[in-house]
Write an enzyme that holds these catalytic residues in place. Sequence first.
Site, PDB file in Angstrom:
ATOM      1  CB  SER A 116     -30.337 -35.679 -13.583  1.00 48.49           C
ATOM      2  OG  SER A 116     -30.381 -36.209 -12.279  1.00 48.49           O
ATOM      3  CB  SER A 117     -25.750 -36.553 -11.490  1.00 49.44           C
ATOM      4  OG  SER A 117     -24.712 -37.378 -10.974  1.00 49.44           O
ATOM      5  CE1 TYR A 146     -23.874 -32.207  -8.813  1.00 47.91           C
ATOM      6  CE2 TYR A 146     -23.649 -34.593  -8.618  1.00 47.91           C
ATOM      7  CZ  TYR A 146     -23.712 -33.453  -9.402  1.00 47.91           C
ATOM      8  OH  TYR A 146     -23.620 -33.565 -10.763  1.00 47.91           O
ATOM      9  CE  LYS A 176     -26.845 -32.235 -11.004  1.00 49.25           C
ATOM     10  NZ  LYS A 176     -27.100 -31.201 -12.036  1.00 49.25           N
TER      11      LYS A 176
END
Length: 283
Positions: free
Chosen positions: A154-155, A168, A172
């Site tokens: 993920s982020s 984006y 995630k």
Amino acid sequence: MTRPLEGKLGIVTGASRGIGAAIAENLASKGCNLVINYTSSSSADLAASVAEQLSKTYGVRAVPVRADVGTPAGAAALIAGAQQHFPPPSEGARFQIDIIVNNAGIARNALLPQVTVEDFEETYRVNVLGPLLVVQAAQPHLPRDRSGRIVNLSSVSSSTGFVTQSVYGGTKAALEAMTRTWARELAENATVNAVNPGPVEGPMYAANTPEFLDGIRGWILHTPLMKAREGVDPDDVVRDANETGGRPAYTKEVAGIVGMLCGEDAGWCTGQVVCANGGMLMH
């Protein structure tokens, strides 16, 4: 010396470079045999080089398999390739995939008025549909004793609301939601966790615009482990950190956390988003 992942089979998507290649090396160093997945023909030589280097250095079997995992046919081809290269050890034995690391991903940053449908569809196809299709195709071959490990990349962008990351960041967040669902659905097969890197060295971070980097500078300044250290970090990293506010993670640092979640000792951890960002995001 016994290696904790000796003889296991792992699949790492997007493993020809960057974080994916570092994760593959971490798993190989622990004895894991590997499928090095890549998507485009331009990455073929890189993937082959990674596979050869890991095989020689760590005495494991690592093979490159090209597949666009964001399509049903690609995900099926990835699992078929794994079966072809790693057949069961004896007749009647069951083919098993022990570890899956969903690392492949893309980022297309844009302010809200500039976001296109094509940006949305392609980013969700790769970042969200891809992991779902891979796990779906692999499910019949997962362990049946809870020993499997699935880790999704993920982020911090899923939670930080960085400007220009409508798409984006959304992908995630979706991946983290799927992580929790899979942790329940696959409980008898595997633990399922996510890790959430912040800035990481490599081409994706280098491609960010000066405006984006300026926008996250405050976050970087308040990230405990991003402070560069003279005499410890390379001189060029220290110089860059003086301009940006701190250094990005080294790929091996993120890989170490992924590798930690793939071991037997992580068997009581599932459905979690685990910090891999130096403290940029604290829960």
